[in-house]
Design a protein around this motif. Structure first.
Motif, PDB file in Angstrom:
ATOM      1  N   LYS A 153      42.012  35.018  33.713  1.00  0.00           N
ATOM      2  CA  LYS A 153      43.040  34.643  34.704  1.00  0.00           C
ATOM      3  C   LYS A 153      43.151  35.681  35.814  1.00  0.00           C
ATOM      4  CE  LYS A 153      46.249  34.575  31.566  1.00  0.00           C
ATOM      5  NZ  LYS A 153      45.367  34.957  30.423  1.00  0.00           N
ATOM      6  N   THR A 154      43.243  36.954  35.415  1.00  0.00           N
ATOM      7  CA  THR A 154      43.386  38.009  36.425  1.00  0.00           C
ATOM      8  C   THR A 154      42.157  38.049  37.333  1.00  0.00           C
ATOM      9  OG1 THR A 154      44.807  39.294  34.966  1.00  0.00           O
ATOM     10  CG2 THR A 154      43.719  40.497  36.737  1.00  0.00           C
ATOM     11  N   CYS A 155      40.988  37.883  36.741  1.00  0.00           N
ATOM     12  CA  CYS A 155      39.760  37.896  37.553  1.00  0.00           C
ATOM     13  C   CYS A 155      39.722  36.726  38.523  1.00  0.00           C
ATOM     14  CB  CYS A 155      38.534  37.884  36.655  1.00  0.00           C
ATOM     15  SG  CYS A 155      38.278  39.450  35.790  1.00  0.00           S
ATOM     16  N   LEU A 156      40.188  35.560  38.111  1.00  0.00           N
ATOM     17  CA  LEU A 156      40.221  34.406  39.018  1.00  0.00           C
ATOM     18  C   LEU A 156      41.154  34.689  40.200  1.00  0.00           C
ATOM     19  CD1 LEU A 156      40.367  31.440  36.453  1.00  0.00           C
ATOM     20  CD2 LEU A 156      38.537  31.849  38.119  1.00  0.00           C
ATOM     21  N   ASP A 165      29.091  31.483  34.197  1.00  0.00           N
ATOM     22  CA  ASP A 165      27.886  32.312  34.350  1.00  0.00           C
ATOM     23  C   ASP A 165      27.321  32.723  32.988  1.00  0.00           C
ATOM     24  OD1 ASP A 165      29.140  35.458  34.120  1.00  0.00           O
ATOM     25  OD2 ASP A 165      30.519  33.876  34.683  1.00  0.00           O
ATOM     26  N   LEU A 166      28.133  32.606  31.928  1.00  0.00           N
ATOM     27  CA  LEU A 166      27.670  32.963  30.582  1.00  0.00           C
ATOM     28  C   LEU A 166      27.224  31.710  29.824  1.00  0.00           C
ATOM     29  CD1 LEU A 166      30.486  35.522  29.608  1.00  0.00           C
ATOM     30  CD2 LEU A 166      28.193  36.032  30.461  1.00  0.00           C
ATOM     31  N   ALA A 167      26.411  30.882  30.464  1.00  0.00           N
ATOM     32  CA  ALA A 167      26.030  29.582  29.906  1.00  0.00           C
ATOM     33  C   ALA A 167      25.377  29.711  28.533  1.00  0.00           C
ATOM     34  CB  ALA A 167      25.100  28.867  30.875  1.00  0.00           C
ATOM     35  N   GLY A 186      39.362  46.676  32.315  1.00  0.00           N
ATOM     36  CA  GLY A 186      40.758  46.786  32.725  1.00  0.00           C
ATOM     37  C   GLY A 186      41.113  45.981  33.950  1.00  0.00           C
ATOM     38  N   ALA A 187      41.267  44.678  33.745  1.00  0.00           N
ATOM     39  CA  ALA A 187      41.559  43.824  34.887  1.00  0.00           C
ATOM     40  C   ALA A 187      43.058  43.645  35.111  1.00  0.00           C
ATOM     41  CB  ALA A 187      40.912  42.457  34.700  1.00  0.00           C
ATOM     42  N   THR A 188      43.857  44.267  34.269  1.00  0.00           N
ATOM     43  CA  THR A 188      45.301  44.078  34.373  1.00  0.00           C
ATOM     44  C   THR A 188      45.836  44.676  35.680  1.00  0.00           C
ATOM     45  OG1 THR A 188      45.417  44.254  31.996  1.00  0.00           O
ATOM     46  CG2 THR A 188      47.502  44.424  33.183  1.00  0.00           C
ATOM     47  N   ALA A 198      44.909  35.365  26.467  1.00  0.00           N
ATOM     48  CA  ALA A 198      44.454  36.655  26.995  1.00  0.00           C
ATOM     49  C   ALA A 198      42.925  36.699  26.959  1.00  0.00           C
ATOM     50  CB  ALA A 198      45.030  37.795  26.164  1.00  0.00           C
ATOM     51  N   GLY A 199      42.326  37.227  28.005  1.00  0.00           N
ATOM     52  CA  GLY A 199      40.882  37.431  28.031  1.00  0.00           C
ATOM     53  C   GLY A 199      40.069  36.292  28.607  1.00  0.00           C
ATOM     54  N   VAL A 200      40.729  35.186  28.985  1.00  0.00           N
ATOM     55  CA  VAL A 200      39.957  34.043  29.493  1.00  0.00           C
ATOM     56  C   VAL A 200      39.531  34.249  30.945  1.00  0.00           C
ATOM     57  CG1 VAL A 200      41.033  32.404  27.897  1.00  0.00           C
ATOM     58  CG2 VAL A 200      41.998  32.698  30.199  1.00  0.00           C
ATOM     59  N   SER A 216      33.468  30.297  37.663  1.00  0.00           N
ATOM     60  CA  SER A 216      33.078  31.663  37.309  1.00  0.00           C
ATOM     61  C   SER A 216      33.735  32.612  38.287  1.00  0.00           C
ATOM     62  CB  SER A 216      31.555  31.837  37.361  1.00  0.00           C
ATOM     63  OG  SER A 216      31.236  33.220  37.284  1.00  0.00           O
ATOM     64  N   ALA A 217      34.666  33.416  37.778  1.00  0.00           N
ATOM     65  CA  ALA A 217      35.284  34.435  38.633  1.00  0.00           C
ATOM     66  C   ALA A 217      34.234  35.470  39.011  1.00  0.00           C
ATOM     67  CB  ALA A 217      36.453  35.103  37.902  1.00  0.00           C
ATOM     68  N   LYS A 218      33.299  35.694  38.102  1.00  0.00           N
ATOM     69  CA  LYS A 218      32.270  36.699  38.336  1.00  0.00           C
ATOM     70  C   LYS A 218      31.341  36.294  39.488  1.00  0.00           C
ATOM     71  CE  LYS A 218      28.825  39.509  36.009  1.00  0.00           C
ATOM     72  NZ  LYS A 218      28.043  39.713  34.796  1.00  0.00           N
ATOM     73  N   GLY A 252      37.900  25.740  32.889  1.00  0.00           N
ATOM     74  CA  GLY A 252      37.018  26.448  31.961  1.00  0.00           C
ATOM     75  C   GLY A 252      36.309  27.545  32.728  1.00  0.00           C
ATOM     76  N   ASN A 253      36.590  28.807  32.409  1.00  0.00           N
ATOM     77  CA  ASN A 253      36.037  29.928  33.180  1.00  0.00           C
ATOM     78  C   ASN A 253      34.814  30.535  32.478  1.00  0.00           C
ATOM     79  OD1 ASN A 253      36.064  31.822  35.346  1.00  0.00           O
ATOM     80  ND2 ASN A 253      37.098  33.309  34.039  1.00  0.00           N
ATOM     81  N   LYS A 254      34.091  31.378  33.202  1.00  0.00           N
ATOM     82  CA  LYS A 254      32.915  32.148  32.742  1.00  0.00           C
ATOM     83  C   LYS A 254      31.664  31.286  32.604  1.00  0.00           C
ATOM     84  CE  LYS A 254      35.901  35.463  30.299  1.00  0.00           C
ATOM     85  NZ  LYS A 254      36.042  36.401  29.179  1.00  0.00           N
TER      86      LYS A 254
HETATM   87  P1  GDP Z   1      42.961  37.607  31.426  1.00  0.00           P
HETATM   88  O1  GDP Z   1      43.438  38.345  30.214  1.00  0.00           O
HETATM   89  O2  GDP Z   1      43.001  36.115  31.226  1.00  0.00           O
HETATM   90  O3  GDP Z   1      43.660  38.026  32.675  1.00  0.00           O
HETATM   91  O4  GDP Z   1      41.410  37.951  31.589  1.00  0.00           O
HETATM   92  P2  GDP Z   1      40.734  39.030  32.572  1.00  0.00           P
HETATM   93  O5  GDP Z   1      40.725  38.517  33.961  1.00  0.00           O
HETATM   94  O6  GDP Z   1      41.348  40.352  32.325  1.00  0.00           O
HETATM   95  O7  GDP Z   1      39.223  39.001  32.038  1.00  0.00           O
HETATM   96  C1  GDP Z   1      38.934  39.295  30.677  1.00  0.00           C
HETATM   97  C2  GDP Z   1      37.477  39.722  30.561  1.00  0.00           C
HETATM   98  O8  GDP Z   1      36.631  38.651  30.912  1.00  0.00           O
HETATM   99  C3  GDP Z   1      37.095  40.888  31.470  1.00  0.00           C
HETATM  100  O9  GDP Z   1      36.205  41.714  30.783  1.00  0.00           O
HETATM  101  C4  GDP Z   1      36.399  40.220  32.637  1.00  0.00           C
HETATM  102  O10 GDP Z   1      35.456  41.061  33.227  1.00  0.00           O
HETATM  103  C5  GDP Z   1      35.760  39.021  31.965  1.00  0.00           C
HETATM  104  N1  GDP Z   1      35.625  37.877  32.867  1.00  0.00           N
HETATM  105  C6  GDP Z   1      36.620  37.245  33.573  1.00  0.00           C
HETATM  106  N2  GDP Z   1      36.124  36.216  34.277  1.00  0.00           N
HETATM  107  C7  GDP Z   1      34.798  36.169  34.024  1.00  0.00           C
HETATM  108  C8  GDP Z   1      33.716  35.326  34.456  1.00  0.00           C
HETATM  109  O11 GDP Z   1      33.863  34.376  35.236  1.00  0.00           O
HETATM  110  N3  GDP Z   1      32.482  35.599  33.966  1.00  0.00           N
HETATM  111  C9  GDP Z   1      32.265  36.647  33.097  1.00  0.00           C
HETATM  112  N4  GDP Z   1      31.018  36.840  32.690  1.00  0.00           N
HETATM  113  N5  GDP Z   1      33.235  37.460  32.665  1.00  0.00           N
HETATM  114  C10 GDP Z   1      34.488  37.226  33.115  1.00  0.00           C
END
Ligand code: GDP
Ligand code: MG
Length: 193
Positions: free
Chosen positions: A22-25, A144-146, A39-41, A18-20, A171-173, A140-142
């Protein structure tokens, strides 16, 4: 005349802590957006996107684990008929990386043997863009937060090589490598179909 509005239909399943992201991707790829706030759910089990690859209509049914990200709580039914799995961790979260072997054990237990396990496939040229066709299974996601990175690219590469899995950082962002992730995978699935 075909009744179907597509040439291929593939089910892709995203797993990982949770939190990695997935939903954002999934939302970045299917809707072209990065959900604001925490709240990406989403209230559905899967999202659909149809892409065109070499003149073929490819319908991707992308399953996102919503609140079930604990090992052994995702049952066989979730993996059933999956054509590919995307195993995701967060490069800024060591814990999400250390959990990967647990996820691999779960995959071995539940996923069908039809799931792609091939590392590298021949090059295929897309209509959209020309990229190497590979099965992307480990993400490996995120990136952008290097400045907050906890898991080096080298460690992830060593892990993926040991597991014979293809590895990609996204980076989903910022929308880095997200299209590539899904389109490479779709291409790989077509070549296997
Ligand atoms: P899930 O639980 O795996 O579905 O994760 P979410 O998609 O809900 O994302 C969890 C948190 O990580 C949220 O606060 C998102 O905004 C943040 N997040 C997701 N992808 C990225 C990314 O690529 N970069 C950054 N900076 N934050 C991200
Ligand atoms: Mg989610």
């Amino acid at each position: 005349m075909s009744m179907e509005d597509y040439d291929f239909l593939f089910k892709i399943v995203l797993i990982g802590n949770a939190g990695v992201g997935k939903t954002c991707l999934v939302r970045r790829f299917t809707q072209g957006l990065f959900p604001p706030g925490q709240g990406a759910t989403i209230g559905v089990d899967f999202m659909i996107k149809t892409v065109e690859i070499n003149g073929e209509k490819v319908k991707l049914q992308i399953w996102d684990t919503a609140g079930q990200e604990r090992f052994r709580s995702i049952t066989q039914s979730y993996y059933r008929s999956a054509n590919a799995l995307i195993l995701t961790y967060d490069i800024t979260c060591e814990e999400s990386f250390r959990c990967l072997p647990e996820w691999l054990r779960e995959i071995e237990q539940y996923a069908s043997n039809k799931v792609i396990t091939v590392l590298v496939a021949p090059e295929v040229s897309f209509d959209i863009t020309s990229i190497t066709c590979i099965s992307c299974r480990f993400v490996g996601n995120k990136i952008d937060l290097a400045e907050r990175r906890e898991v080096s690219q080298q460690r992830a590469e060593e892990f993926s090589e040991a597991q014979d899995m293809y590895y990609l950082e996204t980076s989903a962002k910022e929308s880095d490598n997200v299209e590539k992730l899904f389109l490479d995978l779709a291409c790989r699935l077509i070549s296997e179909a």
